[in-house]
Scaffold this motif. Structure first.
Motif, short mmCIF file in Angstrom:
data_model
loop_
_atom_site.label_atom_id
_atom_site.label_comp_id
_atom_site.label_asym_id
_atom_site.label_seq_id
_atom_site.Cartn_x
_atom_site.Cartn_y
_atom_site.Cartn_z
N VAL A 43 4.63 85.78 51.82
CA VAL A 43 4.25 85.14 50.56
C VAL A 43 2.75 85.33 50.39
O VAL A 43 1.97 84.96 51.26
CB VAL A 43 4.61 83.64 50.54
N PHE A 44 2.38 85.90 49.25
CA PHE A 44 0.97 86.22 48.98
C PHE A 44 0.36 85.11 48.12
O PHE A 44 0.99 84.58 47.21
CB PHE A 44 0.87 87.56 48.27
N ALA A 45 -0.89 84.80 48.42
CA ALA A 45 -1.55 83.73 47.68
C ALA A 45 -3.04 84.00 47.59
O ALA A 45 -3.56 84.96 48.17
CB ALA A 45 -1.28 82.38 48.35
N HIS A 46 -3.71 83.12 46.87
CA HIS A 46 -5.14 83.26 46.60
C HIS A 46 -5.84 82.01 47.14
O HIS A 46 -5.58 80.90 46.69
CB HIS A 46 -5.38 83.44 45.11
N ARG A 47 -6.68 82.25 48.10
CA ARG A 47 -7.29 81.18 48.87
C ARG A 47 -7.98 80.14 47.98
O ARG A 47 -7.86 78.94 48.20
CB ARG A 47 -8.30 81.80 49.84
N CYS A 48 -8.69 80.60 46.96
CA CYS A 48 -9.46 79.66 46.14
C CYS A 48 -8.54 78.70 45.39
O CYS A 48 -8.86 77.52 45.22
CB CYS A 48 -10.36 80.42 45.16
N VAL A 49 -7.36 79.19 44.95
CA VAL A 49 -6.42 78.32 44.24
C VAL A 49 -5.86 77.26 45.18
O VAL A 49 -5.83 76.07 44.86
CB VAL A 49 -5.27 79.15 43.61
N LEU A 50 -5.41 77.69 46.34
CA LEU A 50 -4.83 76.74 47.29
C LEU A 50 -5.86 75.71 47.75
O LEU A 50 -5.56 74.52 47.85
CB LEU A 50 -4.28 77.49 48.52
N ALA A 51 -7.06 76.17 48.01
CA ALA A 51 -8.09 75.27 48.55
C ALA A 51 -8.54 74.23 47.53
O ALA A 51 -8.79 73.08 47.87
CB ALA A 51 -9.29 76.08 49.03
N CYS A 52 -8.64 74.62 46.26
CA CYS A 52 -9.11 73.66 45.26
C CYS A 52 -8.00 72.70 44.82
O CYS A 52 -8.29 71.64 44.27
CB CYS A 52 -9.69 74.39 44.04
N ARG A 53 -6.74 73.04 45.09
CA ARG A 53 -5.62 72.22 44.63
C ARG A 53 -5.04 71.33 45.73
O ARG A 53 -4.37 70.35 45.44
CB ARG A 53 -4.51 73.12 44.08
N CYS A 54 -5.30 71.65 46.99
CA CYS A 54 -4.62 70.93 48.07
C CYS A 54 -5.53 70.83 49.29
O CYS A 54 -5.92 71.85 49.87
CB CYS A 54 -3.31 71.66 48.43
N GLN A 55 -5.81 69.60 49.67
CA GLN A 55 -6.68 69.35 50.82
C GLN A 55 -6.08 69.91 52.10
O GLN A 55 -6.79 70.42 52.97
CB GLN A 55 -6.92 67.85 50.96
#
Length: 324
Positions: A43-55
């Motif tokens: 599963v591919f993701a974008h670090r900045c999105v995950l980090a800003c949305r979920c502690q």
């Protein structure tokens, strides 16, 4: 000189959401990879999105030991204990603030939302469960609601069970309830089932739990049995219950009490409440006592209270505390 002013204006929300949804599990510009489930699905993701949305993801993705200007590792991060469909639902929520749910994954998504501290996703899962609740799923939903402290969902599940009790007790989910949750269900006055049927349902649940937990039937059933309202049963039903109880000792019994001692003479000699070897009240003996005294003396009042589905029996009028 003209006074300056400012305002925040919003473009079309649907177009923005659609654009972000196109990034879900999209390898283009992705800078972090997860390997998910037994299938080891990437599963591919974008670090900045995950980090800003979920502690929780922020903590996972940051490396405090690396120099500030170094590039954080891209993974892959192994997520072996979650289904890919469930993990993708969480990712979808983080990117779009919306989620696609179905009855097969919603309870696992609820679990993940609690683990990741995503309260808004948790609320969406609860609303979906309430809107789609069915006989097969209600016990599993109740167990999850108790585990995760979702009081509103607990009440909703209990109300559903109260309406469809006999159908619910035949499900696999009922047999998988914990003893504490089953005891909570049995405290209800509104179950649409007769007490004899509830005793049988608890017996079947206890045998399944005993096999799964590899513990004796009386041990696994100790809590739920205390909530069975045996004084509601007629004498012939109590006699049948005693016979069945000799096989598995589902209901604790006291030692050394002759059956003849539990007849009408009890009311004249004032025998104290009998206790089983485990220290629990001997429920069967207490039920016989209520027949002998023609009232619920010595029995907790709630155990003499008919439920919504209790079949009327002649002796019930003697158990009514308002009856003179």
């Amino acid at each position: 000189m003209a006074r300056s002013c400012s305002a925040r204006l919003h473009g079309e929300a649907a177009a923005f959401t659609a654009a972000l949804r196109s990034l879900v599990n999209n390898p283009q510009f992705s800078d972090v990879t997860f390997v998910v489930g037994r299938e080891q699905q990437p599963v591919f993701a974008h670090r900045c999105v995950l980090a800003c949305r979920c502690q929780a993801f922020r903590g996972m993705l940051m490396s405090h030991e690396d120099p500030p200007n170094s590039v954080p590792p891209q993974g892959p991060f192994v997520m072996a204990n979650v289904q890919p469909e469930v993990f993708l639902a969480v990712i979808e929520f983080l990117y779009t603030n919306s989620v696609t749910l179905n009855s097969h994954i919603v309870l696992e998504v609820l679990t993940s939302s609690v683990e990741y501290g995503l309260q808004d996703l948790c609320k969406l899962c609860v609303e979906f469960i309430k809107d789609t609740l069915n006989v097969e799923q209600v016990c599993e939903a109740l167990q999850a609601a108790v585990t995760y402290g979702q009081a509103d969902l607990q009440q909703h599940c209990l109300a559903f069970i109260e309406s469809y009790t006999m159908a619910v007790v035949r499900t696999q989910g009922f047999h998988e309830l914990s003893d504490t949750v089953l005891a909570r269900v049995l405290r209800s006055d509104h179950l649409a089932a007769d007490e004899l049927d509830l005793v049988q349902a608890v017996r079947e649940w206890a045998h399944v739990s005993s096999a799964v937990l590899e513990r004796p039937v009386p041990e696994v059933a100790a809590l739920p049995v205390q909530e069975l309202r045996l004084p509601l049963l007629a004498p012939n039903e109590l006699a049948m219950l005693e016979s069945q109880n000799q096989q598995d000792l589902l209901i604790p019994v006291s030692c050394g009490v002759p059956r003849s001692f539990l007849g009408t003479s009890w009311g004249r000699i004032g025998v104290p409440t009998l206790m089983s070897p485990s220290g629990q009240v001997d429920s069967i003996a207490a039920a016989w006592r209520s027949h002998a005294l023609r009232r619920g003396s010595g029995v907790p009042s709630h155990l003499c209270r008919p439920r919504h589905g209790t079949r009327p029996r002649n002796h019930h009028r003697h158990l009514d505390p308002h009856n003179k």
